[in-house]
Design a protein around this motif. Structure first.
Motif, short mmCIF file in Angstrom:
data_model
loop_
_atom_site.label_atom_id
_atom_site.label_comp_id
_atom_site.label_asym_id
_atom_site.label_seq_id
_atom_site.Cartn_x
_atom_site.Cartn_y
_atom_site.Cartn_z
N GLY A 1 2.33 -10.63 4.16
CA GLY A 1 1.48 -11.14 3.12
C GLY A 1 1.01 -10.07 2.16
O GLY A 1 0.19 -10.32 1.32
N TYR A 2 1.56 -8.84 2.28
CA TYR A 2 1.16 -7.75 1.40
C TYR A 2 2.39 -7.12 0.77
O TYR A 2 3.52 -7.30 1.24
CB TYR A 2 0.41 -6.67 2.20
N TYR A 3 2.17 -6.35 -0.31
CA TYR A 3 3.25 -5.63 -0.95
C TYR A 3 2.71 -4.33 -1.53
O TYR A 3 1.51 -4.15 -1.72
CB TYR A 3 3.92 -6.48 -2.03
N VAL A 4 3.62 -3.42 -1.83
CA VAL A 4 3.30 -2.15 -2.51
C VAL A 4 4.28 -2.03 -3.66
O VAL A 4 5.49 -1.98 -3.45
CB VAL A 4 3.44 -0.94 -1.55
N THR A 10 -1.50 4.56 -1.98
CA THR A 10 -2.38 4.75 -0.83
C THR A 10 -2.91 3.43 -0.29
O THR A 10 -3.73 3.42 0.64
CB THR A 10 -3.57 5.65 -1.22
N SER A 11 -2.46 2.32 -0.87
CA SER A 11 -2.92 1.01 -0.39
C SER A 11 -1.85 -0.04 -0.65
O SER A 11 -0.93 0.17 -1.43
CB SER A 11 -4.24 0.62 -1.07
N GLN A 12 -2.03 -1.16 0.00
CA GLN A 12 -1.15 -2.31 -0.21
C GLN A 12 -1.95 -3.40 -0.91
O GLN A 12 -3.18 -3.41 -0.87
CB GLN A 12 -0.58 -2.80 1.11
N THR A 13 -1.25 -4.34 -1.56
CA THR A 13 -1.90 -5.42 -2.29
C THR A 13 -1.59 -6.74 -1.62
O THR A 13 -0.44 -7.01 -1.27
CB THR A 13 -1.41 -5.46 -3.76
N ALA A 14 -2.62 -7.59 -1.45
CA ALA A 14 -2.42 -8.91 -0.84
C ALA A 14 -1.72 -9.84 -1.82
O ALA A 14 -1.99 -9.82 -3.03
CB ALA A 14 -3.77 -9.51 -0.45
N SER A 25 7.54 -4.11 4.05
CA SER A 25 8.12 -3.11 3.13
C SER A 25 8.66 -3.73 1.86
O SER A 25 9.77 -3.41 1.41
CB SER A 25 9.22 -2.32 3.84
N GLN A 26 7.90 -4.63 1.23
CA GLN A 26 8.34 -5.29 0.02
C GLN A 26 7.52 -4.84 -1.19
O GLN A 26 6.38 -4.39 -1.06
CB GLN A 26 8.23 -6.81 0.17
N SER A 27 8.13 -4.96 -2.38
CA SER A 27 7.45 -4.52 -3.60
C SER A 27 6.93 -5.68 -4.44
O SER A 27 6.41 -5.47 -5.53
CB SER A 27 8.41 -3.66 -4.44
N SER A 28 7.08 -6.89 -3.94
CA SER A 28 6.57 -8.06 -4.67
C SER A 28 6.40 -9.22 -3.69
O SER A 28 6.83 -9.14 -2.54
CB SER A 28 7.52 -8.46 -5.80
N CYS A 29 5.79 -10.28 -4.17
CA CYS A 29 5.61 -11.50 -3.37
C CYS A 29 6.56 -12.58 -3.87
O CYS A 29 7.01 -12.54 -5.02
CB CYS A 29 4.16 -11.99 -3.49
N THR A 41 -4.75 -16.04 0.22
CA THR A 41 -4.16 -14.75 -0.12
C THR A 41 -3.55 -14.14 1.14
O THR A 41 -3.87 -14.53 2.25
CB THR A 41 -5.22 -13.80 -0.72
N ALA A 42 -2.67 -13.18 0.95
CA ALA A 42 -2.03 -12.43 2.02
C ALA A 42 -1.24 -13.32 2.98
O ALA A 42 -1.09 -13.02 4.16
CB ALA A 42 -3.05 -11.61 2.79
N SER A 43 -0.69 -14.41 2.48
CA SER A 43 0.06 -15.33 3.34
C SER A 43 1.47 -14.81 3.61
O SER A 43 2.11 -14.20 2.75
CB SER A 43 0.13 -16.71 2.70
N THR A 44 1.95 -15.10 4.81
CA THR A 44 3.32 -14.73 5.18
C THR A 44 4.27 -15.92 5.14
O THR A 44 5.46 -15.77 5.43
CB THR A 44 3.34 -14.12 6.61
#
Length: 180
Positions: A1-4, A10-14, A25-29, A41-44
């Motif tokens: 449910g997060y991406y960078v 230094t952080s991940q985004t929900a 290890s994804q760069s988008s949702c 938010t932060a759903s898988t």
């Protein structure tokens, strides 16, 4: 449910509502598909719209209830199904075609997807259920009320030469009508 989405982060985004990310290890949702929704938010994962609801768009956080006059009979649907002409459905969120009611005798439903039935007008009648129109009163007959299920014969001394009338005409002076 997060991406960078940047290097040296230094952080991940929900993932926002309407999106999800099942993998690490994804760069988008991923956007929720049409027929599905993501309400947190932060759903898988995404959730299929329930029967009685639908979602025609992607990236949505909820589903729409079936409108009155319609139903949605299964999950993950992108559209609703209209009740057929001759039937109507007064409630929202219906899950089956059984929610579509046949028009009563004296009433009609002229088109698909209707939330109400319509009473036959004076001059017309409908003896049957589930109909798309009303019948005009015949010559020699009349219908003086709305929602009628039958036509009335003109009485002796009166007549009606036209179709679809709500009354009979009195015989003129010098003329008579001796039958109904």
């Amino acid at each position: 449910g997060y991406y960078v989405d940047t290097t040296a982060s230094t952080s991940q985004t929900a993932c926002a509502a309407g999106t999800y990310q099942p993998d690490t290890s994804q760069s988008s949702c991923d956007d929720a598909d049409a027929g599905y929704y993501v309400d947190t938010t932060a759903s898988t994962s995404q959730t299929a719209c329930a029967a009685g609801t639908y979602q025609p768009d992607t990236s949505q956080s909820s589903c729409d209830d079936a409108d009155a006059g319609y139903y949605v009979g299964s999950t993950a649907q992108t559209s609703q199904t209209a009740c057929s002409a001759g039937s109507y459905n007064p409630i929202t969120g219906s899950i089956s075609s059984a929610a579509c009611l046949d028009a009563d005798a004296g009433y009609y439903v002229p088109s698909t997807g209707q939330p109400t039935q319509t009473a036959c007008a004076a001059g017309t009648y409908q003896p049957d259920t589930g109909q798309q129109s009303c019948d005009n009163a015949g010559r020699g007959y009349y219908v003086d009320t709305t929602a009628s299920t039958s036509e009335n014969e003109c009485a002796a001394g009166t007549y009606q030469p036209d179709f679809g009338q709500s009354s009979c005409l009195d015989a003129d002076a010098g003329h008579y009508v001796d039958e109904t």
